[in-house]
Scaffold this active site. Sequence first.
Site, PDB file in Angstrom:
ATOM      1  N   HIS A   1      15.832  61.793 -11.535  1.00 54.22           N
ATOM      2  CA  HIS A   1      15.114  59.868 -11.516  1.00 54.22           C
ATOM      3  C   HIS A   1      16.344  59.205 -13.167  1.00 54.22           C
ATOM      4  O   HIS A   1      16.087  60.010 -13.882  1.00 54.22           O
ATOM      5  CB  HIS A   1      14.437  59.628 -11.739  1.00 54.22           C
ATOM      6  CG  HIS A   1      13.329  59.606  -9.848  1.00 54.22           C
ATOM      7  ND1 HIS A   1      12.295  58.489  -9.108  1.00 54.22           N
ATOM      8  CD2 HIS A   1      13.758  60.752  -8.236  1.00 54.22           C
ATOM      9  CE1 HIS A   1      12.334  59.059  -7.875  1.00 54.22           C
ATOM     10  NE2 HIS A   1      13.098  60.074  -7.530  1.00 54.22           N
TER      11      HIS A   1
ATOM     12  N   HIS B   1       9.527  69.510 -10.753  1.00 50.58           N
ATOM     13  CA  HIS B   1       8.717  68.300 -11.339  1.00 50.58           C
ATOM     14  C   HIS B   1       9.251  68.415 -12.646  1.00 50.58           C
ATOM     15  O   HIS B   1       8.941  69.099 -12.851  1.00 50.58           O
ATOM     16  CB  HIS B   1       8.349  67.299 -10.560  1.00 50.58           C
ATOM     17  CG  HIS B   1       8.303  66.086 -11.497  1.00 50.58           C
ATOM     18  ND1 HIS B   1       7.409  65.755 -12.024  1.00 50.58           N
ATOM     19  CD2 HIS B   1       9.410  65.019 -11.473  1.00 50.58           C
ATOM     20  CE1 HIS B   1       7.460  64.332 -12.687  1.00 50.58           C
ATOM     21  NE2 HIS B   1       9.047  64.506 -11.885  1.00 50.58           N
TER      22      HIS B   1
ATOM     23  N   GLU C   1       9.688  66.085 -15.525  1.00 52.42           N
ATOM     24  CA  GLU C   1       9.960  64.874 -16.540  1.00 52.42           C
ATOM     25  C   GLU C   1      10.503  64.814 -17.567  1.00 52.42           C
ATOM     26  O   GLU C   1       9.804  66.400 -18.534  1.00 52.42           O
ATOM     27  CB  GLU C   1       9.132  63.866 -16.136  1.00 52.42           C
ATOM     28  CG  GLU C   1       8.500  62.771 -16.880  1.00 52.42           C
ATOM     29  CD  GLU C   1       9.604  62.050 -16.496  1.00 52.42           C
ATOM     30  OE1 GLU C   1      10.174  61.764 -15.791  1.00 52.42           O
ATOM     31  OE2 GLU C   1      11.066  61.714 -18.097  1.00 52.42           O
TER      32      GLU C   1
ATOM     33  N   GLU D   1      17.394  49.879 -12.891  1.00 56.66           N
ATOM     34  CA  GLU D   1      16.023  49.258 -12.098  1.00 56.66           C
ATOM     35  C   GLU D   1      15.822  47.680 -11.809  1.00 56.66           C
ATOM     36  O   GLU D   1      15.023  47.234 -12.663  1.00 56.66           O
ATOM     37  CB  GLU D   1      14.774  50.251 -12.391  1.00 56.66           C
ATOM     38  CG  GLU D   1      15.431  51.656 -12.496  1.00 56.66           C
ATOM     39  CD  GLU D   1      14.063  52.892 -12.058  1.00 56.66           C
ATOM     40  OE1 GLU D   1      12.709  52.105 -12.488  1.00 56.66           O
ATOM     41  OE2 GLU D   1      14.256  54.104 -12.858  1.00 56.66           O
TER      42      GLU D   1
ATOM     43  N   GLU E   1       8.505  52.433  -6.505  1.00 50.33           N
ATOM     44  CA  GLU E   1       7.009  52.781  -7.207  1.00 50.33           C
ATOM     45  C   GLU E   1       6.737  51.789  -8.055  1.00 50.33           C
ATOM     46  O   GLU E   1       6.311  51.489  -8.408  1.00 50.33           O
ATOM     47  CB  GLU E   1       7.424  53.410  -7.940  1.00 50.33           C
ATOM     48  CG  GLU E   1       8.916  53.243  -8.940  1.00 50.33           C
ATOM     49  CD  GLU E   1       9.137  54.543 -10.303  1.00 50.33           C
ATOM     50  OE1 GLU E   1       8.747  55.532 -10.083  1.00 50.33           O
ATOM     51  OE2 GLU E   1      11.015  53.961 -11.070  1.00 50.33           O
TER      52      GLU E   1
END
Length: 695
Positions: free
Chosen positions: A482, A412, A414, A181, A507
């Site tokens: 991700h 989801h 995480e 990123e 984001e």
Amino acid sequence: MKNRNIFWASFSFIVLIQLTSLTIFGENFPSEVKSPNGKIIVSFQLTNTGQPTYEIHYVDHMVIQQSRLGFVIDDGFNFANNFVISETNKRSFSEDWGPLWGERNSIQNEFNEIVIGLTQAESNRKLNVIFRAFDDGIGFRYEFPEQEELNNFKIMDELTEFNFTGDHKCWWIPGDHDSYEYTYQTTKISEIDISKTEYSPRGDRFVSNPKSVNTPITLESEEGIYFSIHEADLTDYADMTLVVKDKYNFETDLVPWADGTKVKAVTPFKTPWRTIQIADRAADLLTSTLILNLNEPVVEGDFSWIEPIKYIGIWWEMHIDKSSWARTYIEGSWSGKDGLPHGATTENAKRYIDFAAENNIKGVLAEGWNTGWEYWGADTTGFFDFVTPYEDYDLHGLINYAKEKGVEIVGHNETGGDVENYDSRVEDVFKFYNSIGIRAVKTGYAGAIRPVGERHHGQYMVRHYQKVLEVALKYHIMIDAHEPIKDTGLRRTYPNMMTREGAKGMEWNAWSAGNLPEHTTILPFTRMLGGPMDYTPGIFDISIDSKEGFSVHSTIANQLALMVVLYSPLQMAADLVENYDHPAFQFIRDVPTDWDETIINNAAIGDYVTISRRRGNDWFVGSITDENERVLELSLDFLDKEKSYTAVIYKDAADSHYEINPEVCEIESVKVSSDTVLELRLAPGGGQSIMITED
Ligand code: NOJ
Ligand code: CA
């Protein structure tokens, strides 16, 4: 989903295999292989110390000069010298195959191959190097055959080089062991140095060498030849980063395990393919299918449950501090600020489900639905179980509510980087999701990896991501990862590997200086040569009204165009649903996520790109620019000559500007045909999107 035989997802016509197949033993080994069109030639050579090397010619130019191959294995054993060629093998291959979903419905896979069998004189150990030359580039991989002298071994260093012939311009991100990123840098090879840019160390980032880069790295020579170095079929190895050595030579630097080993292996063993895409035009990089062709075909099965879809969700509101993932706040946690309401409530999720049902959107993601988020970022482990909802989120009720409306919940997970925890639970978690009807899961690894010392891109994690993908396949779950390992084309083999992040996504605009307009004009030519990206476009509240000092650095027309330009089979329309009460939202309602054909109309890396994609008889065009205003030409000569069409155009206004006036978007409808040439005027940071349907 395309109308194909769902039980045999991928058609494959092998047109000719082993056109020539030639095995030679003895002194005069062939050591060259040419692409089918003859433009690319790869030649293999042993130096006088028996070191394997290769070079590449493109048309009449040498483009990669002598570059070494080989390894250091176990406790410093030299596996790069004293080799002799023991056999070589040549063959030609050609097939057409059709992916289950993607940017196009048919892919040609045609190459010439040479396998160089090497034996090391003293140790009697064997190593094969396989080169494949395609019209759009080359791939090579190492094979360690099963042999008595080499069984259970460690790769301490891979010595592969990519030795360019000039100080090319390149688009790169640092060779971070944990994150991709970053803002892309545009410099000469000799100027690669992250210490001169934005790098600041963090617990979940690590750059060991300021002159390292990650792949895909894309380069342009002075003669205007484009290259991109990457890898294909990475399933049980370490991420290949590259370090600039002397002059224009990149040397492989694999991401290590915590103990310093690069790769743990047992023979027979294969490395991923090392790939070099080569093209005369930047546009041709975007239509290259080299990476996919260097992955294994899918194994036959029932893939009727796999479906590219658009989704919306309870997501952006946490990033812009309107709500929180967690229900309570614990000191040290990243999940929202004290006093923010919980985002993933039953009521809020119903609002999203209702909106999806009314607007041709199939999926609804809800982040922060499960217990444990108050510990995310805090120094503790095991706090997520991925199955227990917070009390204010009625998991089963919502699954049914969505189902009744023809919508589905996107799960989801995480992990916060706590991989030991996730690894031990993932089988039960996916089994449970399958039983309640969840068939898409977004995973996340935001945080330093546990076990401590392992890195997001090391072999430990490559194995983990692979395990998650395989367990998901077993329980009919599509994956959107991700903080992933980079995309190396595994979707050919595992068609549930839908999309992933692995670059600076939307984001970053919510909580940092963000992504300047140039970023999305570089992504297609770099990160996305690996495969689809979950960038999460489609923000309409560009100035982020609720969060002063932050903005999306784009116009609305640009956001619409990203839905076409940045391909993702799970494509998110990322804004809050209340911001979609806008006529331009019609484009998002209409745009598909699976295509029959893709063509590139305009392309200049870091400046602009126009992509047209066909679905059935309809075409969708996305065109974006960097911070400069431009007028591009779009010839519609790809339309059927016999037919007439209507184009609905979503464009910037005369005074649109990505910072000053980003939220005006003009819509017009015009009659067009294959003779039409449209003038696309793009505002600074702007874009244009067009839907073209048959009359
Ligand atoms: C980082 C991901 O990229 C983002 O999409 C997600 O919302 C957060 N982690 C929390 O999981
Ligand atoms: Ca991220």
